[in-house]
Design a protein around this motif. Sequence first.
Motif, mmCIF file in Angstrom:
data_model
loop_
_atom_site.group_PDB
_atom_site.id
_atom_site.type_symbol
_atom_site.label_atom_id
_atom_site.label_comp_id
_atom_site.label_asym_id
_atom_site.label_seq_id
_atom_site.Cartn_x
_atom_site.Cartn_y
_atom_site.Cartn_z
ATOM 1 N N THR A 171 0.808 -1.222 0.000
ATOM 2 C CA THR A 171 0.000 0.000 0.000
ATOM 3 C C THR A 171 0.840 1.271 0.000
ATOM 4 O O THR A 171 0.294 2.365 -0.065
ATOM 5 N N ALA A 172 2.146 1.108 0.055
ATOM 6 C CA ALA A 172 3.031 2.279 0.079
ATOM 7 C C ALA A 172 2.994 3.009 -1.260
ATOM 8 O O ALA A 172 2.839 2.396 -2.315
ATOM 9 N N ALA A 173 3.148 4.299 -1.190
ATOM 10 C CA ALA A 173 3.175 5.112 -2.407
ATOM 11 C C ALA A 173 4.476 4.903 -3.174
ATOM 12 O O ALA A 173 4.589 5.298 -4.328
ATOM 13 N N ARG B 79 7.636 3.388 -5.250
ATOM 14 C CA ARG B 79 7.741 2.570 -6.463
ATOM 15 C C ARG B 79 8.967 1.674 -6.400
ATOM 16 O O ARG B 79 9.427 1.175 -7.420
ATOM 17 N N ASP B 80 9.504 1.493 -5.186
ATOM 18 C CA ASP B 80 10.707 0.672 -5.061
ATOM 19 C C ASP B 80 10.376 -0.802 -5.266
ATOM 20 O O ASP B 80 9.214 -1.203 -5.403
ATOM 21 N N ALA B 81 11.410 -1.619 -5.299
ATOM 22 C CA ALA B 81 11.261 -3.038 -5.633
ATOM 23 C C ALA B 81 10.369 -3.781 -4.637
ATOM 24 O O ALA B 81 9.563 -4.623 -5.038
ATOM 25 N N LYS B 82 10.495 -3.481 -3.337
ATOM 26 C CA LYS B 82 9.676 -4.176 -2.341
ATOM 27 C C LYS B 82 8.196 -3.820 -2.512
ATOM 28 O O LYS B 82 7.332 -4.694 -2.391
ATOM 29 N N ALA B 83 7.907 -2.576 -2.790
ATOM 30 C CA ALA B 83 6.508 -2.166 -2.982
ATOM 31 C C ALA B 83 5.923 -2.840 -4.218
ATOM 32 O O ALA B 83 4.809 -3.378 -4.176
ATOM 33 N N LYS B 84 6.670 -2.834 -5.308
ATOM 34 C CA LYS B 84 6.178 -3.467 -6.539
ATOM 35 C C LYS B 84 5.968 -4.965 -6.346
ATOM 36 O O LYS B 84 4.959 -5.528 -6.760
ATOM 37 N N ALA C 103 2.461 5.696 9.223
ATOM 38 C CA ALA C 103 2.214 6.294 7.912
ATOM 39 C C ALA C 103 1.221 7.452 7.969
ATOM 40 O O ALA C 103 1.105 8.215 7.013
ATOM 41 N N GLY C 104 0.500 7.575 9.077
ATOM 42 C CA GLY C 104 -0.463 8.659 9.209
ATOM 43 C C GLY C 104 -1.614 8.585 8.214
ATOM 44 O O GLY C 104 -2.188 9.600 7.835
ATOM 45 N N ILE C 105 -1.964 7.390 7.799
ATOM 46 C CA ILE C 105 -3.056 7.215 6.846
ATOM 47 C C ILE C 105 -4.381 7.376 7.588
ATOM 48 O O ILE C 105 -4.557 6.811 8.676
#
Length: 152
Positions: free
Chosen positions: A13-15, A17-22, A55-57
């Motif tokens: 759910t992170a904004a 675009r790094d490898a772990k997020a993808k 994350a303050g979401i």
Amino acid sequence: MVSSDTNILVYATAASRDAKAKRSRDLVVRGMQTGLSILLLQTLAEFSNVAIRKAGIPIDDIRATIDAWRAVLPVQAAEDGDLTAALDAVKAYRLGFWDAMLWAAAQRAGVRHLLTEDLQDGFVLQGVRFVNPFERANDRLIDEILPPSTCN
């Protein structure tokens, strides 16, 4: 059956675009498409805590995300016997308590692969294998347990 720990959901759910997020987004989507994944209630609770605290979401956004996941993935809660199993695992294998609770609920639910970067990669505990999805050496195994999407 496959499940993921909290970090996978956080990365997904992170904004970023790094490898772990993808990779995490891909794994969540694969789990939804194949029907081979379940969510653990503890993971959703930990995700909520991290999303609020770190994350303050906004809570409404967290709820919407969780509701979307729950609409396509079954959720498994811990049960009384999981506490005993977790304590036994802490004693015998020196797992952290919350990791042991996650394992116990997963094991009872029939999970055979728990995607996590926090536990010993490749370790098998009573039929549940801990798999670090960010290790390239595990790509083939992950493709077997969560086949890649054929949709582009």
